[in-house]
Motif scaffolding. Structure first.
Motif: not given
Length: 370
Positions: A151-156, A183-185, A192-193
């Motif tokens: 879900p955090y691939q470059p297109a995101e 690491a885009l996560v 998230l926190a």
């Protein structure tokens, strides 16, 4: 090619006719093998004029898809979730071993290079998710994201589909488990926190190797191993429960790194761990074997022999209970190594809450006159 011929009869012969290395620079697969539903097989062949070397490098093409539903249900007895979301079809990370590659055949595209260059973005995913979560009969359970494509691939970075989905889940206080190599996560720590404080989220970073050269060959557009360990550290510091996935374990390629990866990930803050044995369903059998011959010709025979030893003499066995871990002496040894290391380091499991769920408010509907 001996045993290799049983896996991919033409793998050795194809090495000279694969798509030119410069054209596929930064990509994982080495060919555009046709999908299983195609009536014709297409290959790029150099006819001696040297034309392949002058063609443009492969580019990533983005396609907009308008899905009718977004939550996918499953009843598989050997996985820990019964529902998932995939914000994208295809994945530009280019991981050659990705078991999701064969799904591109449903789009009439190659599970090889097309899988990592023809990316489908699910437009309106967040709105569809709100509608599905607000259904009167919906019962909340953890939604897995990243179990198929990342879900955090470059297109995101541009399309932010994952971000919009996460915003809906945060508002609804819905539990979610995320798997990524990116690491885009960390961009979404602001969501998230707070979710982690409520016991609503955990994130798994997939770390297949600590060798940057090997990572570049296996998963060319994913974050470097050090960036993934850094992401684990930053997530853990922010209070987000983090897992490490040593997946997949590829015989004779990265199997020697299990204990080292677990040790480094635990030191960075990961407290849950899992592994998956290499899976080669459908077209992935040939895609992986031709990649192996192209990049590790001295290891190909042994690696594929060990793969077969974990699948009852076949290249793949989809049986529940065995498809993730394999069977036989080698698979048993891998499982025991992982268990011993995980126990020694103190890895455990994190359970997410479902009792806080608040269904999204449904927009008022105009009453029909007739």
């Amino acid at each position: 090619m001996g045993h290799l011929a049983e896996i991919a009869p033409d793998a050795g012969a194809r090495i000279g006719g694969l798509i030119d290395a410069e054209r596929r620079r930064g990509r994982g697969a080495v060919s555009k093998r046709s999908g299983r539903f195609e009536k014709e097989t297409r290959e790029e062949i150099d006819d001696g004029w040297g034309g392949l070397g002058t063609l443009d490098a492969l580019k990533t093409n983005i396609h907009v898809e308008k899905p009718r539903s977004i939550i996918t249900k499953n009843d598989s007895p050997d996985i820990s979730f019964d529902r998932s979301i995939n914000p994208y079809r295809g994945c530009e990370h280019g991981c050659v071993y990705c078991f999701a590659r064969p799904t591109h055949a449903y789009m009439g595209l190659s599970p090889g290079l097309d899988f990592e260059t023809e990316i489908f973005v699910k437009d309106g995913a967040a709105q569809i998710l709100e509608r599905e979560l607000s259904a009167p009969n919906y019962v909340p359970k953890m939604i897995a994201i990243g179990s198929n494509t990342d879900p955090y691939q470059p297109a995101e970075r541009r399309h932010r589909v994952m971000r919009s989905i996460l915003e809906v889940l945060a508002r609804a206080k819905h539990p979610v488990g995320i798997v990524t190599k990116s690491a885009l996560v960390l961009r979404d720590l602001d969501l998230l926190a707070p979710m982690a404080e409520q016991g609503l989220v955990k994130v798994a970073l997939s770390v297949t190797t600590l060798d940057p050269r090997l990572a570049r060959i296996m998963e060319p557009r994913a974050a470097t191993p050090e960036r993934r360990l850094d992401a684990i550290e930053k997530l853990a510091a922010a209070g987000v429960p983090v897992a490490v996935m040593t997946a997949p374990i590829i015989p004779a390629v990265n199997d020697e790194e299990i204990e080292t990866i677990l040790t480094r990930a635990h030191a960075a803050g990961a407290r849950e761990a899992g592994y998956i044995m290499l899976r080669l369903p459908l077209e992935l059998r040939d895609i992986f074997s031709e990649w192996l011959v192209a990049n590790f010709p001295d290891k190909a025979r042994r690696a594929l022999s060990l793969v077969r030893s974990t699948r009852g003499g076949k290249i793949y066995d989809a049986a529940f209970g065995k498809r993730m871990t394999g069977d036989g002496p080698y698979a048993w040894m891998i499982g025991r190594r992982f268990e011993v290391a995980a126990k020694r380091l103190g890895f455990s499991q994190t359970r997410l809450r479902t009792d806080l769920f608040e269904p999204p408010r449904r927009s008022p509907q105009q009453l029909a006159l007739f």
